[in-house]
Write a protein that holds these residues in place. Sequence first.
Motif, PDB file in Angstrom:
ATOM      1  N   GLU A 168       0.840  -1.205   0.000  1.00  0.00           N
ATOM      2  CA  GLU A 168       0.000   0.000   0.000  1.00  0.00           C
ATOM      3  C   GLU A 168       0.872   1.250   0.000  1.00  0.00           C
ATOM      4  O   GLU A 168       0.587   2.218  -0.695  1.00  0.00           O
ATOM      5  N   LEU A 169       1.950   1.219   0.802  1.00  0.00           N
ATOM      6  CA  LEU A 169       2.868   2.364   0.823  1.00  0.00           C
ATOM      7  C   LEU A 169       3.450   2.570  -0.573  1.00  0.00           C
ATOM      8  O   LEU A 169       3.501   3.692  -1.088  1.00  0.00           O
ATOM      9  N   GLU A 170       3.880   1.462  -1.177  1.00  0.00           N
ATOM     10  CA  GLU A 170       4.509   1.543  -2.499  1.00  0.00           C
ATOM     11  C   GLU A 170       3.547   2.117  -3.537  1.00  0.00           C
ATOM     12  O   GLU A 170       3.918   2.943  -4.364  1.00  0.00           O
ATOM     13  N   ARG A 171       2.277   1.673  -3.457  1.00  0.00           N
ATOM     14  CA  ARG A 171       1.261   2.181  -4.405  1.00  0.00           C
ATOM     15  C   ARG A 171       1.104   3.683  -4.300  1.00  0.00           C
ATOM     16  O   ARG A 171       0.785   4.356  -5.263  1.00  0.00           O
ATOM     17  N   SER A 172       1.340   4.213  -3.079  1.00  0.00           N
ATOM     18  CA  SER A 172       1.190   5.667  -2.940  1.00  0.00           C
ATOM     19  C   SER A 172       2.535   6.364  -3.122  1.00  0.00           C
ATOM     20  O   SER A 172       2.702   7.515  -2.735  1.00  0.00           O
ATOM     21  N   GLY A 173       3.490   5.663  -3.679  1.00  0.00           N
ATOM     22  CA  GLY A 173       4.781   6.276  -4.026  1.00  0.00           C
ATOM     23  C   GLY A 173       5.730   6.415  -2.849  1.00  0.00           C
ATOM     24  O   GLY A 173       6.711   7.150  -2.920  1.00  0.00           O
ATOM     25  N   LYS A 174       5.453   5.714  -1.739  1.00  0.00           N
ATOM     26  CA  LYS A 174       6.305   5.858  -0.546  1.00  0.00           C
ATOM     27  C   LYS A 174       7.073   4.562  -0.291  1.00  0.00           C
ATOM     28  O   LYS A 174       6.518   3.469  -0.411  1.00  0.00           O
ATOM     29  N   ASN A 175       8.338   4.711   0.102  1.00  0.00           N
ATOM     30  CA  ASN A 175       9.170   3.524   0.352  1.00  0.00           C
ATOM     31  C   ASN A 175       9.969   3.655   1.645  1.00  0.00           C
ATOM     32  O   ASN A 175      11.196   3.513   1.648  1.00  0.00           O
ATOM     33  N   PRO A 176       9.287   3.925   2.755  1.00  0.00           N
ATOM     34  CA  PRO A 176      10.030   4.070   4.015  1.00  0.00           C
ATOM     35  C   PRO A 176      10.393   2.707   4.599  1.00  0.00           C
ATOM     36  O   PRO A 176       9.796   1.684   4.251  1.00  0.00           O
ATOM     37  N   VAL A 177      11.365   2.713   5.516  1.00  0.00           N
ATOM     38  CA  VAL A 177      11.625   1.532   6.329  1.00  0.00           C
ATOM     39  C   VAL A 177      10.422   1.396   7.273  1.00  0.00           C
ATOM     40  O   VAL A 177       9.909   2.406   7.773  1.00  0.00           O
ATOM     41  N   VAL A 178       9.952   0.182   7.498  1.00  0.00           N
ATOM     42  CA  VAL A 178       8.765  -0.006   8.339  1.00  0.00           C
ATOM     43  C   VAL A 178       9.132  -0.847   9.560  1.00  0.00           C
ATOM     44  O   VAL A 178       9.662  -1.952   9.418  1.00  0.00           O
TER      45      VAL A 178
END
Length: 468
Positions: A47-57
Amino acid sequence: MLGRADNVDNQSLRGFLRMVETNYPDELVRIREPVNPRFDMTALVFELERSGKNPVVLLESVAGYDMPVVTNVAANRRLLAACLGVDVRDLPTAFRERCQKYIPCELVAEAAWNEVVIEGNDVDLNKLPIPLQFSVDGAPYITAGQISARDPVSGVDTTGFHRLMLKGKNRLGVSLHSRRRMFEFHRRAEERGKSLPAVITIGTHPLHYMGSMVYAYPPNVRKFEIIGGLFGEPYRLARCGIEDLEVPAGAEIIIEGEILAGVREPEGPFGEFTGYASYRSTQNVFVAHRIRMCGDAMYHAVTSGMSKDHILVSCITREGEILNALRRNLPNVRNVHVPHTTCGAFVAFISMKKTADGEPQMAIMATLGTELYTKYVIVVDDDVDIFDLNDVMWAVATRVRAEKDIFFIPGAKAAILDPTSDPENFTVTKMGVDATRPAGRDFAERLVISDEQRARARSILEAAGVKL
Ligand SMILES: Cc1cc2nc3c(=O)[nH]c(=O)nc-3n(C[C@H](O)[C@H](O)[C@H](O)COP(=O)(O)O)c2cc1C
């Protein structure tokens, strides 16, 4: 949360997390709400990736376990570039240069993972918070397990990720399908009728992740020396209890054991980097004898499937390896990009300042001869931005004459996990595309808007209240 506040080893996963927390706080997401070890982690990262975000989780609470889980550690080019202290666009070149500087390792007496030792009947891998990632997966999988072992012939060790299927308290299924050193070491041990002593290391710095993917290097070099080259200092290792194998002293968890000789068991299916369920496997078996870990260990999981966490490092290492091969003969090659969209493996874009016709063909042959996984290579002129898929497609649309610029190599060796590869012998038809302009004659003139004009346009738009 990161523990040992004043004493975080810069070469460890904690060292990396500390760097992210300090310098890139927006790139670290802490989830405090309890998550389900079945599917939540994968769904969150996608879901993060779909919104263009790639943080460490960082999943601080995983239902049923008391160990936190960190994932998406290697999904972000910006953070990986920061690990090497370079700009994002210089990442492939910096990586390629650094991993040719082999630095001998430092053997240290103390290891972070020596605080808790579990052996014999007490070994129970079910106690680790190993997530189940996709509904198709045959079981929970250890996905960030770096397996180390020594070549039974030369004694030189290696380290690399291999998927590990949870089969029982001390039993893991393992697939060595990339058929690089670990596959060969196991084959050599088995030929001598012996199991291969091995250690699984979980929770290492992303530079370990990156260095472990390098494959074109001399057989007497240790991969840990390549990782040292990436750190710019000796990699600190400590001896564990199986055949005196050496593993990173700052790791979170290690599992000592062996890959059995003469045993094959069903392994899989597993949600692979191709975006498909993989039913292909070498079906090996790892038996665990001992687990050691930090007192406050964090579990590291790579989010699998076609996530950036699974693929980005493969993109960068392939870019570096292909650049290495091309630069030997073609100094006019500018850069290489292996996009995530193509599973970080199957397509490579090459940009070159062409000086003569035929050079793109040389680049295509060298690339296909270097990288087994890559099956389509597109070469463009250096006015095309190979990090922008739109620009590359524009070059293909406007500079390719199919009858002379596209050629095929049938029956070439390819990735076992490539769903198009022949199930009998894993070959495919490879393809080269020369999307460069013809040399030595006029070609259609590209439309450009100058940097100056663009800057002026931006300031006019900003003044009009348009956010760019
Ligand atoms: C996240 C991740 C998972 C991987 N899983 C596997 C695997 O299950 N089996 C395999 O053979 N290679 C796998 N690879 C590729 C190997 O780690 C890679 O080819 C490595 O260089 C092999 O090391 P070796 O030369 O010590 O065998 C994976 C790579 C990544 C990044």
